[in-house]
Design a protein around this motif. Sequence first.
Motif, PDB file in Angstrom:
ATOM      1  N   LEU A   1      -7.580  -3.032   5.502  1.00 35.44           N
ATOM      2  CA  LEU A   1      -7.100  -3.719   4.309  1.00 35.44           C
ATOM      3  C   LEU A   1      -7.466  -2.933   3.050  1.00 35.44           C
ATOM      4  N   ALA A   2      -8.704  -2.464   2.991  1.00 40.18           N
ATOM      5  CA  ALA A   2      -9.136  -1.661   1.842  1.00 40.18           C
ATOM      6  C   ALA A   2      -8.267  -0.422   1.687  1.00 40.18           C
ATOM      7  N   ASP A   3      -8.006   0.266   2.795  1.00 39.26           N
ATOM      8  CA  ASP A   3      -7.197   1.489   2.745  1.00 39.26           C
ATOM      9  C   ASP A   3      -5.774   1.196   2.268  1.00 39.26           C
ATOM     10  N   ALA A   4      -5.203   0.079   2.740  1.00 34.83           N
ATOM     11  CA  ALA A   4      -3.826  -0.259   2.370  1.00 34.83           C
ATOM     12  C   ALA A   4      -3.711  -0.598   0.891  1.00 34.83           C
ATOM     13  N   VAL A   5      -4.662  -1.351   0.359  1.00 33.70           N
ATOM     14  CA  VAL A   5      -4.624  -1.709  -1.059  1.00 33.70           C
ATOM     15  C   VAL A   5      -4.819  -0.462  -1.913  1.00 33.70           C
ATOM     16  N   ARG A   6      -5.736   0.399  -1.513  1.00 35.54           N
ATOM     17  CA  ARG A   6      -5.969   1.621  -2.278  1.00 35.54           C
ATOM     18  C   ARG A   6      -4.737   2.529  -2.262  1.00 35.54           C
ATOM     19  N   ALA A   7      -4.107   2.635  -1.104  1.00 32.13           N
ATOM     20  CA  ALA A   7      -2.916   3.477  -1.003  1.00 32.13           C
ATOM     21  C   ALA A   7      -1.792   2.945  -1.892  1.00 32.13           C
TER      22      ALA A   7
ATOM     23  N   VAL B   1     -19.482  -5.021   9.103  1.00 27.76           N
ATOM     24  CA  VAL B   1     -18.719  -6.020   8.367  1.00 27.76           C
ATOM     25  C   VAL B   1     -19.224  -6.131   6.928  1.00 27.76           C
ATOM     26  N   ASN B   2     -20.526  -5.915   6.710  1.00 33.60           N
ATOM     27  CA  ASN B   2     -21.042  -5.890   5.341  1.00 33.60           C
ATOM     28  C   ASN B   2     -20.343  -4.801   4.527  1.00 33.60           C
ATOM     29  N   HIS B   3     -20.267  -3.621   5.106  1.00 29.43           N
ATOM     30  CA  HIS B   3     -19.613  -2.514   4.409  1.00 29.43           C
ATOM     31  C   HIS B   3     -18.112  -2.751   4.300  1.00 29.43           C
ATOM     32  N   GLY B   4     -17.506  -3.272   5.374  1.00 29.54           N
ATOM     33  CA  GLY B   4     -16.061  -3.501   5.364  1.00 29.54           C
ATOM     34  C   GLY B   4     -15.636  -4.510   4.316  1.00 29.54           C
ATOM     35  N   CYS B   5     -16.359  -5.617   4.235  1.00 29.77           N
ATOM     36  CA  CYS B   5     -16.044  -6.627   3.223  1.00 29.77           C
ATOM     37  C   CYS B   5     -16.211  -6.050   1.817  1.00 29.77           C
ATOM     38  N   ALA B   6     -17.301  -5.343   1.609  1.00 22.29           N
ATOM     39  CA  ALA B   6     -17.544  -4.755   0.290  1.00 22.29           C
ATOM     40  C   ALA B   6     -16.421  -3.796  -0.087  1.00 22.29           C
TER      41      ALA B   6
ATOM     42  N   VAL C   1      -9.548  -4.410  -3.937  1.00 15.84           N
ATOM     43  CA  VAL C   1      -8.724  -5.357  -4.691  1.00 15.84           C
ATOM     44  C   VAL C   1      -9.105  -5.316  -6.168  1.00 15.84           C
ATOM     45  N   TYR C   2     -10.387  -5.377  -6.444  1.00 14.38           N
ATOM     46  CA  TYR C   2     -10.848  -5.395  -7.836  1.00 14.38           C
ATOM     47  C   TYR C   2     -10.505  -4.088  -8.551  1.00 14.38           C
ATOM     48  N   ASP C   3     -10.744  -2.966  -7.882  1.00 15.52           N
ATOM     49  CA  ASP C   3     -10.556  -1.658  -8.497  1.00 15.52           C
ATOM     50  C   ASP C   3      -9.121  -1.141  -8.419  1.00 15.52           C
ATOM     51  N   CYS C   4      -8.234  -1.881  -7.774  1.00 16.18           N
ATOM     52  CA  CYS C   4      -6.842  -1.444  -7.685  1.00 16.18           C
ATOM     53  C   CYS C   4      -6.337  -1.130  -9.091  1.00 16.18           C
ATOM     54  N   PRO C   5      -5.743   0.028  -9.309  1.00 19.64           N
ATOM     55  CA  PRO C   5      -5.343   0.423 -10.663  1.00 19.64           C
ATOM     56  C   PRO C   5      -4.266  -0.460 -11.287  1.00 19.64           C
ATOM     57  N   VAL C   6      -3.602  -1.275 -10.455  1.00 19.65           N
ATOM     58  CA  VAL C   6      -2.580  -2.193 -10.963  1.00 19.65           C
ATOM     59  C   VAL C   6      -2.980  -3.617 -10.581  1.00 19.65           C
TER      60      VAL C   6
ATOM     61  N   MET D   1       0.092  -6.670  14.942  1.00 20.45           N
ATOM     62  CA  MET D   1      -1.223  -7.123  14.463  1.00 20.45           C
ATOM     63  C   MET D   1      -1.874  -6.028  13.627  1.00 20.45           C
ATOM     64  N   GLY D   2      -2.459  -6.392  12.520  1.00 21.62           N
ATOM     65  CA  GLY D   2      -3.120  -5.426  11.676  1.00 21.62           C
ATOM     66  C   GLY D   2      -2.742  -5.628  10.222  1.00 21.62           C
ATOM     67  N   VAL D   3      -2.650  -4.528   9.486  1.00 22.66           N
ATOM     68  CA  VAL D   3      -2.317  -4.569   8.062  1.00 22.66           C
ATOM     69  C   VAL D   3      -1.092  -3.695   7.838  1.00 22.66           C
ATOM     70  N   SER D   4      -0.097  -4.239   7.136  1.00 27.71           N
ATOM     71  CA  SER D   4       1.131  -3.490   6.878  1.00 27.71           C
ATOM     72  C   SER D   4       1.483  -3.565   5.405  1.00 27.71           C
ATOM     73  N   THR D   5       2.309  -2.621   4.959  1.00 31.69           N
ATOM     74  CA  THR D   5       2.735  -2.572   3.567  1.00 31.69           C
ATOM     75  C   THR D   5       4.250  -2.490   3.500  1.00 31.69           C
ATOM     76  N   SER D   6       4.846  -3.301   2.621  1.00 31.92           N
ATOM     77  CA  SER D   6       6.287  -3.276   2.409  1.00 31.92           C
ATOM     78  C   SER D   6       6.567  -3.202   0.915  1.00 31.92           C
ATOM     79  N   ARG D   7       7.823  -3.001   0.559  1.00 34.03           N
ATOM     80  CA  ARG D   7       8.226  -2.898  -0.847  1.00 34.03           C
ATOM     81  C   ARG D   7       9.333  -3.932  -1.099  1.00 34.03           C
ATOM     82  N   PRO D   8       8.985  -5.171  -1.382  1.00 33.26           N
ATOM     83  CA  PRO D   8       9.996  -6.227  -1.525  1.00 33.26           C
ATOM     84  C   PRO D   8      10.792  -6.173  -2.821  1.00 33.26           C
ATOM     85  N   ALA D   9      10.315  -5.444  -3.799  1.00 33.53           N
ATOM     86  CA  ALA D   9      11.013  -5.345  -5.076  1.00 33.53           C
ATOM     87  C   ALA D   9      10.576  -4.081  -5.792  1.00 33.53           C
ATOM     88  N   GLU D  10      11.359  -3.664  -6.771  1.00 36.36           N
ATOM     89  CA  GLU D  10      11.017  -2.450  -7.521  1.00 36.36           C
ATOM     90  C   GLU D  10       9.660  -2.613  -8.206  1.00 36.36           C
TER      91      GLU D  10
END
Length: 249
Positions: free
Chosen positions: A33-39, A79-84, A90-95, A1-10
């Motif tokens: 979720l924010a930390d995972a997307v930023r990472a 939750v206000n801060h977490g959602c923001a 997601v929006y600021d993700c460099p890719v 349970m939680g948030v995970s990151t994988s690499r399904p393709a190059e």
Amino acid sequence: MGVSTSRPAEGVARVTVDFPPVNALPVRGWFELADAVRAAGRDPRVRCVVLAAEGRGFNAGVDIKELQRDAGHGSLIGVNHGCAEAFAAVYDCPVPVVAEVGGFCLGGGIGLVGNADAIVAAEDAVFGLPELDRGALGAATHLARLVPQHLMRALYYTSRTVTAAELHAHGSVWQVVPRAQLPSAALELAAEIAAKDGTLIRLAKAAVNGIDPVDVRRSYRFEQGFTFEAGLGGVAARVRASFGAGEGA
């Protein structure tokens, strides 16, 4: 349970949310979720991120039961801060970020997909903001990125949902596929994006964000002020008291 990151393709990172039973995220979940997307976005090897979820639906919003257990306002502020943070990540993700949506995408889920760069959805996917039925406000900013203005308002005021096929007709969903084909369809789009030059795709993301007509971070923050006002005024608790069966909004 939680948030995970994988690499399904190059060149592709897949960030997966898993908070049973309905992916209604607690405060910590939004920050994870924010930390995972930023990472993922910071990794120079990554040229596209897929945002996905395990279980019955993509996202059921915030964990209302967590809010109900808190006699004060700490969870609401959290939750206000977490959602923001998650929406901004997601929006600021460099890719580019591709949202892989199956089942329900409600409340905070709209904030995520509304800030994504592309959406691939299953045939069973439904999208909506049940906020007014849950004693909250917010994410109209992001719903307005998916549908025309008057439809956004009608959906917001009624708490109704729209299907993936309807959003596809409005041009906001890239592709609608059977649920079993969803992961492969999202990965196919992500891999096509990731095949571009890494430096150029990051410049393209920055350029596209730079010409956006609405500052989504400021707009959503404005909405959150009314959510907090509803909480302080007691109307949120009154509406949530009648909300027993569901778990997210």
